[in-house]
Design a protein around this motif. Structure first.
Motif, PDB file in Angstrom:
ATOM      1  N   PHE A 180     -27.452 104.041  81.011  1.00  0.00           N
ATOM      2  CA  PHE A 180     -28.047 103.134  81.994  1.00  0.00           C
ATOM      3  C   PHE A 180     -27.122 102.964  83.194  1.00  0.00           C
ATOM      4  N   LEU A 181     -25.831 102.782  82.945  1.00  0.00           N
ATOM      5  CA  LEU A 181     -24.880 102.577  84.026  1.00  0.00           C
ATOM      6  C   LEU A 181     -24.787 103.810  84.918  1.00  0.00           C
ATOM      7  N   VAL A 182     -24.836 104.978  84.305  1.00  0.00           N
ATOM      8  CA  VAL A 182     -24.828 106.205  85.103  1.00  0.00           C
ATOM      9  C   VAL A 182     -26.074 106.269  85.968  1.00  0.00           C
ATOM     10  N   SER A 183     -27.213 105.835  85.397  1.00  0.00           N
ATOM     11  CA  SER A 183     -28.478 105.920  86.122  1.00  0.00           C
ATOM     12  C   SER A 183     -28.530 104.994  87.330  1.00  0.00           C
ATOM     13  N   VAL A 184     -27.831 103.861  87.260  1.00  0.00           N
ATOM     14  CA  VAL A 184     -27.865 102.931  88.394  1.00  0.00           C
ATOM     15  C   VAL A 184     -26.731 103.198  89.375  1.00  0.00           C
ATOM     16  N   GLY A 185     -25.911 104.230  89.120  1.00  0.00           N
ATOM     17  CA  GLY A 185     -24.894 104.637  90.076  1.00  0.00           C
ATOM     18  C   GLY A 185     -23.549 104.002  89.888  1.00  0.00           C
ATOM     19  N   CYS A 186     -23.293 103.428  88.695  1.00  0.00           N
ATOM     20  CA  CYS A 186     -21.970 102.813  88.450  1.00  0.00           C
ATOM     21  C   CYS A 186     -20.906 103.912  88.484  1.00  0.00           C
ATOM     22  N   ASP A 187     -19.801 103.655  89.181  1.00  0.00           N
ATOM     23  CA  ASP A 187     -18.804 104.697  89.406  1.00  0.00           C
ATOM     24  C   ASP A 187     -17.910 104.929  88.185  1.00  0.00           C
ATOM     25  N   LEU A 188     -17.395 103.868  87.582  1.00  0.00           N
ATOM     26  CA  LEU A 188     -16.451 103.988  86.483  1.00  0.00           C
ATOM     27  C   LEU A 188     -16.860 103.050  85.355  1.00  0.00           C
ATOM     28  N   MET A 189     -16.424 103.390  84.118  1.00  0.00           N
ATOM     29  CA  MET A 189     -16.779 102.594  82.950  1.00  0.00           C
ATOM     30  C   MET A 189     -15.563 102.443  82.047  1.00  0.00           C
ATOM     31  N   GLN A 190     -15.588 101.362  81.271  1.00  0.00           N
ATOM     32  CA  GLN A 190     -14.469 101.041  80.393  1.00  0.00           C
ATOM     33  C   GLN A 190     -15.029 100.335  79.160  1.00  0.00           C
ATOM     34  N   GLY A 191     -14.577 100.725  77.980  1.00  0.00           N
ATOM     35  CA  GLY A 191     -15.066 100.073  76.772  1.00  0.00           C
ATOM     36  C   GLY A 191     -14.724 100.864  75.533  1.00  0.00           C
ATOM     37  N   TYR A 192     -15.074 100.300  74.377  1.00  0.00           N
ATOM     38  CA  TYR A 192     -14.758 100.943  73.108  1.00  0.00           C
ATOM     39  C   TYR A 192     -15.449 102.298  72.960  1.00  0.00           C
ATOM     40  N   PHE A 193     -16.558 102.467  73.658  1.00  0.00           N
ATOM     41  CA  PHE A 193     -17.261 103.746  73.553  1.00  0.00           C
ATOM     42  C   PHE A 193     -16.371 104.899  74.030  1.00  0.00           C
ATOM     43  N   PHE A 194     -15.485 104.598  74.985  1.00  0.00           N
ATOM     44  CA  PHE A 194     -14.614 105.641  75.535  1.00  0.00           C
ATOM     45  C   PHE A 194     -13.200 105.581  74.961  1.00  0.00           C
ATOM     46  N   GLY A 195     -12.851 104.459  74.399  1.00  0.00           N
ATOM     47  CA  GLY A 195     -11.510 104.379  73.808  1.00  0.00           C
ATOM     48  C   GLY A 195     -11.032 102.936  73.748  1.00  0.00           C
ATOM     49  N   ARG A 196     -10.461 102.583  72.613  1.00  0.00           N
ATOM     50  CA  ARG A 196      -9.884 101.258  72.464  1.00  0.00           C
ATOM     51  C   ARG A 196      -8.528 101.197  73.162  1.00  0.00           C
ATOM     52  N   PRO A 197      -8.017  99.988  73.400  1.00  0.00           N
ATOM     53  CA  PRO A 197      -6.647  99.903  73.942  1.00  0.00           C
ATOM     54  C   PRO A 197      -5.683 100.632  73.009  1.00  0.00           C
ATOM     55  N   MET A 198      -4.801 101.448  73.574  1.00  0.00           N
ATOM     56  CA  MET A 198      -3.935 102.314  72.765  1.00  0.00           C
ATOM     57  C   MET A 198      -2.502 102.275  73.270  1.00  0.00           C
ATOM     58  N   ALA A 199      -1.626 102.782  72.459  1.00  0.00           N
ATOM     59  CA  ALA A 199      -0.219 102.833  72.815  1.00  0.00           C
ATOM     60  C   ALA A 199      -0.011 103.826  73.963  1.00  0.00           C
ATOM     61  N   PRO A 200       1.073 103.710  74.698  1.00  0.00           N
ATOM     62  CA  PRO A 200       1.327 104.632  75.823  1.00  0.00           C
ATOM     63  C   PRO A 200       1.323 106.092  75.403  1.00  0.00           C
ATOM     64  N   GLU A 201       1.880 106.382  74.211  1.00  0.00           N
ATOM     65  CA  GLU A 201       1.915 107.764  73.756  1.00  0.00           C
ATOM     66  C   GLU A 201       0.512 108.304  73.505  1.00  0.00           C
ATOM     67  N   ALA A 202      -0.378 107.457  72.976  1.00  0.00           N
ATOM     68  CA  ALA A 202      -1.742 107.907  72.700  1.00  0.00           C
ATOM     69  C   ALA A 202      -2.479 108.217  73.990  1.00  0.00           C
ATOM     70  N   LEU A 203      -2.304 107.360  75.011  1.00  0.00           N
ATOM     71  CA  LEU A 203      -2.962 107.631  76.294  1.00  0.00           C
ATOM     72  C   LEU A 203      -2.397 108.897  76.916  1.00  0.00           C
ATOM     73  N   ALA A 204      -1.100 109.102  76.756  1.00  0.00           N
ATOM     74  CA  ALA A 204      -0.511 110.329  77.288  1.00  0.00           C
ATOM     75  C   ALA A 204      -1.099 111.551  76.595  1.00  0.00           C
ATOM     76  N   ASP A 205      -1.274 111.492  75.267  1.00  0.00           N
ATOM     77  CA  ASP A 205      -1.877 112.601  74.527  1.00  0.00           C
ATOM     78  C   ASP A 205      -3.303 112.827  74.989  1.00  0.00           C
ATOM     79  N   LEU A 206      -4.043 111.729  75.228  1.00  0.00           N
ATOM     80  CA  LEU A 206      -5.424 111.847  75.690  1.00  0.00           C
ATOM     81  C   LEU A 206      -5.477 112.562  77.035  1.00  0.00           C
ATOM     82  N   LEU A 207      -4.578 112.218  77.932  1.00  0.00           N
ATOM     83  CA  LEU A 207      -4.563 112.863  79.248  1.00  0.00           C
ATOM     84  C   LEU A 207      -4.131 114.323  79.151  1.00  0.00           C
TER      85      LEU A 207
END
Length: 741
Positions: free
Chosen positions: A705-732
């Motif tokens: 729905f958010l993509v359909s209405v043109g929302c630019d960026l999204m944040q939430g558990y669907f994309f990832g929970r808050p994580m340690a710095p090392e985990a975010l680095a691995d994700l990137l």
């Protein structure tokens, strides 16, 4: 009379030194002289006969005679006048008046100068208080007549006087006719009354006449009880008689506050001091009177202000506690409750964000709103309710209620009434009001017990956003204890290395991680992990949020520097800034200091501030955000839609992103109203050239729905929970590897 020798009836002559002739001392001659002077006076004075032996004004004996020539030389003084000066006539005649230093001579000179200065004036009255060698006082009273020849030239001056030692006359002279004393009395600010032993007013000064509203002639000779209201006027003579007989002071010599009565009948407070004096054998009383109406009014005003708020008129906190404790002691017992006296309910009232009213409309409007609010409190709560002002925007009220349900009904009506629009000084104002309440029960024995519970209820409603009513429950005490415990431990959290940051990814519509939000976590060695929703409010209330935010800034910049070295630095890392830190004015300087060693991180740092912090002081917010933009730091409005949500301020703020609050995302796409709100927010942001970020995305349907209405960026558990710095680095790293593949 201008010859060198003058003969009298006996044929003798008296020649003084220097050839000056002395007037004969024959009474017949002097009577003739006086008669001729009077006969040559204006008609008003010419009715005296010229026959010196039958109707002379000097007849009857007892007259005191003196004659002074034009050069102010004594030419005649009878035995009585000489006796006044304790001298013989021969010691006086032929001498100028300037040779003598005596009150009678000084008064005579003054009278001669007065009559001599006015050709049309024939006589001047003379009064003089004298004292003999034996100390006995007397009054010389009479007049000085000008002796003029046929051409109107002044030849000399004849003084004719009577001497009296009458104590009444002496007292009258001293108190009424002495020029110096009269001037002195009239110069006094206080009222001064001189009365005799019987209370008859002998003299009164100008201030006293003005104080009581009388003219002097209306009081002199009247009994001073005319100035007293009953019962003082009735008892005055009895007090004086008692004093004279027993010499025991009731008023005499003792200053005291009492009452006076004016001519128009009004009674007013006075301070009266009475002293005793004796003039000869006569007892005289001198009263000094001060109108203390202003003093008493000032004292009453000071007493009132010590117990009442000057703006609203309700009690101060101290007076409130005193009155309520007394009421508790009298009625707040179990016996009183059993007798049907009812219960007490204590309401603690706090105006939420009252400073906004003062800043928006001015303090005069805020003051008027508070006064109107207090009036409404009095209207709603039962009679005999005791109300006080605890702080600028905090009040308390103690009321009698029949039971808990009655108290809840009153609290609801009170909140509705106080949050209704108020017309204050030509402005309509709506107040937000938090109400904490406690009802008397078996655990309450004092007002402090109830006050503690009402305050806990007030804190509970304020923690939940305010503008509501909350009654005390036992669980609130446990929550308060928990907050106190957290505050104590949070004080040492930084030095004990108990805080750490986690990072939640922010993705674009294609699911690629573009940025991240740094989130604070606290793990206590004994309490375990503490939720941010619990410790962040505690940190803000205690002021600890400022050093904690500073620690977050330093820690995040350090982590970003490490990611940059590892090649996994996101486009932006957003940090949450508290309103206190944002509005303190030193945020820009602190960031310049932190980024001075890492200038390349400026374009990768972002800050999130809430709507409330942004509009609390819009002028400061605009300036601070502008300074951050100059540093290359991007700013975002967090939780957009949860607070003011006003385009009028959003368009003034130099921000780059709007983060739509999760409360609007949770029901999309199933809730049509939320769908419309999200579309409107996205459209508005894009219209202002802002990027939108949706928070709290947890399902694929929400994402779509958010993509359909043109929302630019999204944040939430669907994309990832808050994580340690090392985990975010691995994700990137993984994201980078997949893009290469």
């Amino acid at each position: 009379m201008n010859g060198s020798e003058v003969s009298g009836p006996g044929g003798d002559a008296s020649v003084r030194e220097g050839g000056a002739a002395a007037l004969p001392q024959d009474p017949a001659f002097l009577a003739s002289l006086a008669s001729s002077l009077l006969a040559s006076s204006p008609p008003a004075q010419s009715r005296l006969t010229t026959n010196p032996l039958t109707a002379s004004p000097l007849d009857g004996g007892g007259a005191v005679l003196v004659y002074v020539d034009r050069d102010h030389v004594l030419r005649h003084a009878d035995l009585r006048f000489a006796a006044v000066l304790d001298a013989e006539p021969a010691d006086l005649v032929g001498h100028p008046l300037s040779d003598f230093d005596h009150p009678a001579i000084a008064t005579l000179r003054t009278a001669i100068e007065t009559v001599g200065q006015s050709p049309s004036r024939w006589s001047v009255p003379l009064d003089c208080l004298t004292a003999g060698r034996d100390g006995r006082r007397s009054i010389l009273s009479g007049s000085v007549l000008a002796h003029r020849d046929a051409d109107g030239e002044t030849v000399g001056y004849l003084g004719t006087f009577h001497q009296t030692g009458d104590p009444d006359r002496i007292a009258e002279f001293v108190t009424c006719r002495d020029t110096f004393i009269a001037t002195l009395l009239d110069a006094a600010v206080d009222g001064i009354i001189v009365s005799d032993r019987s209370g008859i007013i002998r003299s009164i000064n100008r201030a006293c006449c003005q104080m009581f509203g009388y003219d002097e002639g209306e009081l002199v000779g009247r009994n001073m009880t005319i100035l007293m209201p009953p019962p003082f006027s009735r008892d005055h003579n009895r007090y004086i008689d008692s004093y004279v007989k027993t010499d025991r002071a009731r008023i005499i010599g003792i200053g005291r506050d009492t009452l006076g009565q004016r001519k128009d009948g009004t009674v007013f407070p006075i301070h009266l001091s009475v002293g005793q004096a004796r003039l000869g054998e006569e007892m005289t009383f001198v009263g000094i009177i001060r109108d203390i109406s202003d003093r008493l009014a000032a004292e009453q005003r000071a007493t009132y202000l010590a117990r009442h708020d000057p703006l609203t008129g309700v009690l101060t906190r101290t007076a409130f506690l005193e009155d309520c404790e007394a009421l508790f002691a009298e009625h707040g017992t179990a016996d009183g409750e059993a007798a049907g006296a009812g219960l007490f309910a204590l309401f603690s009232l706090d105006v939420d964000q009252f400073s906004d009213v003062n800043e928006a409309f001015g303090f005069h409007v805020g003051d008027a709103a508070l006064k109107a609010m207090v009036s409404r409190v009095m209207e709603v709560l039962p009679p005999n309710t005791i109300v006080c002002r605890i702080a600028a925007d905090e009040f308390a009220a103690l009321s009698r209620v029949t039971d808990g349900e009655h108290a809840r009904t009153l609290a609801g009506v009170l909140h509705d009434r106080l949050t209704a629009s108020i017309y204050a000084d030509r402005h309509w104002v709506r107040l937000r009001l938090s109400v904490g309440a406690a009802v008397q029960d078996e655990s309450v024995s004092t007002l402090e017990d109830m006050n503690a519970k009402a305050k806990l209820a007030l804190q509970a409603v304020q923690h939940n956003g305010g503008n509501a009513v909350c009654f005390y429950t036992p669980e609130m005490a446990a929550a308060a204890t928990r907050r106190m415990l957290l505050t104590m431990h949070l004080t040492h959290a930084i030095e004990r290395n108990e805080l750490h940051l986690v990072y939640q990814p922010i993705v674009d519509r294609h699911g690629r991680v573009r940025s991240a939000e740094a989130l604070l976590r606290w793990s206590h060695h004994a309490l375990g992990p503490v939720s941010p929703g619990e410790f962040i409010p505690v940190a803000e209330e205690s002021g600890l949020i400022v050093p904690i935010t500073d620690w977050v800034l330093a820690t995040a910049v350090g982590q970003m520097s490490q990611w940059e070295d590892e090649g996994v630095l996101p486009d932006r890392v957003f940090l949450n800034i508290s309103g206190q830190q944002f509005l303190r004015g030193n945020l820009t300087l602190r960031l310049e200091e932190l980024l001075g060693r890492h200038p390349s991180l400026r374009s990768h740092l972002g800050l999130e501030i809430t709507e409330q912090a942004a509009v609390r002081d819009l002028k400061v917010a605009v300036r601070t955000l502008g300074e951050l933009a100059d540093l290359g730091i991007q700013a975002a409005i967090d939780d957009f839609g949860s607070g003011y949500s006003s385009l009028s301020y959003v368009q003034q703020l130099p921000v780059a992103k709007l983060k739509i609050d999760r409360a609007f995302i949770i029901d999309v796409p199933d809730n049509p109203k939320n769908n419309a709100l999200v579309r409107a927010a996205v459209g508005m942001a894009h219209g202002l050239g802002l990027t939108t970020v949706a928070e709290g995305v947890e399902t694929a349907e929400q994402r779509d729905f958010l993509v359909s209405v043109g929302c630019d960026l999204m944040q939430g558990y669907f994309f990832g929970r808050p994580m340690a710095p090392e985990a975010l680095a691995d994700l990137l790293r993984g994201q980078g590897a997949s893009s290469l593949g």
